[in-house]
Design a protein around this motif. Structure first.
Motif: not given
Length: 229
Positions: A24, A28, A37, A205
């Motif tokens: 993630l 991102s 995301s 994240a």
């Protein structure tokens, strides 16, 4: 709803799979790709509402991307009115800086601050509803219109209990601020060896996953007796 249990579960939730935090993180920080995301945020909510405690995967990336765009659109629609008010207020600063009259400058500055404050207050009130609106969207398989079923959203919050809901929001914000400060401090200390950048973005994240999980658990408190779709 046990707010303490909600928060503790959400803090531990992302830590069961560090690899997904890192995935993630990478998603991102890549422009355009990072729309996904938002889709992953919705996927965590949907997965939690389905009774799954494991962190979901990133399969069907196209779906994540499209769902992320839907989430952005939903937030823009929610916030467009207060944003317009804040921008209008900001425009009054231009004549305040251009005029040579102290009285006029004070007047324009005062108007600007009042208008922007009104916009900020409206944005705060709307955000309280928007949090559950986004969760309601995830509940209905990421249907954009579900984010704006206001009567249903208000019923959800009432089922949770307005007092419990507001306390949960405050607790969540405080926890995110504290963890964000700690993550930022560690990232700053490690920045000289570049590891700090990884810590910083991985921290973002992690906090995103934490928020999605906590939001889902709160929304789930309004679903007693219902079948999750």
């Amino acid at each position: 709803m046990d707010i303490g249990e909600n928060i503790m579960d959400s803090i531990k939730y992302p830590l069961q799979d560090w690899a997904k935090i890192l995935i993630l993180m990478v998603i991102s920080i890549i422009p355009i790709v990072n729309f996904a995301s938002g889709g992953y945020y919705l996927r965590i909510i949907k997965s939690t509402l389905a009774g799954v405690d494991e962190v979901p995967g990133f399969d069907d990336f196209g779906e994540l991307f499209i769902d992320g765009i839907k989430m952005i659109i939903a937030y823009i629609i929610y916030m467009i009115v207060p944003l317009i008010i804040i921008v209008v207020g900001a425009f009054f600063l231009a004549p305040a800086g251009a005029t040579t009259s102290y009285a006029a400058a004070t007047m324009f500055t005062g108007i600007s601050l009042v208008v922007m404050l009104i916009g900020a207050i409206i944005a705060f009130i709307i955000s309280i509803i928007a949090v559950m609106g986004i969760a309601n969207m995830a509940y209905y398989d990421n249907e954009l219109g579900a984010a704006f079923r206001f009567s249903e959203i208000m019923e959800r919050i009432s089922a949770i209990g307005w007092g419990s809901y507001i306390i949960w929001l405050i607790a969540l914000v405080i926890v995110i601020m504290i963890l964000g400060f700690i993550i930022g401090l560690i990232a700053g200390i490690l920045m000289f060896i570049l590891v700090g950048f990884i810590v910083y973005f991985a921290g973002i994240a992690y906090l995103t996953m934490l928020q999605a999980r906590s939001t889902a658990l709160t929304f789930a408190a309004s679903l007693e007796g219902e079948v999750v779709e």
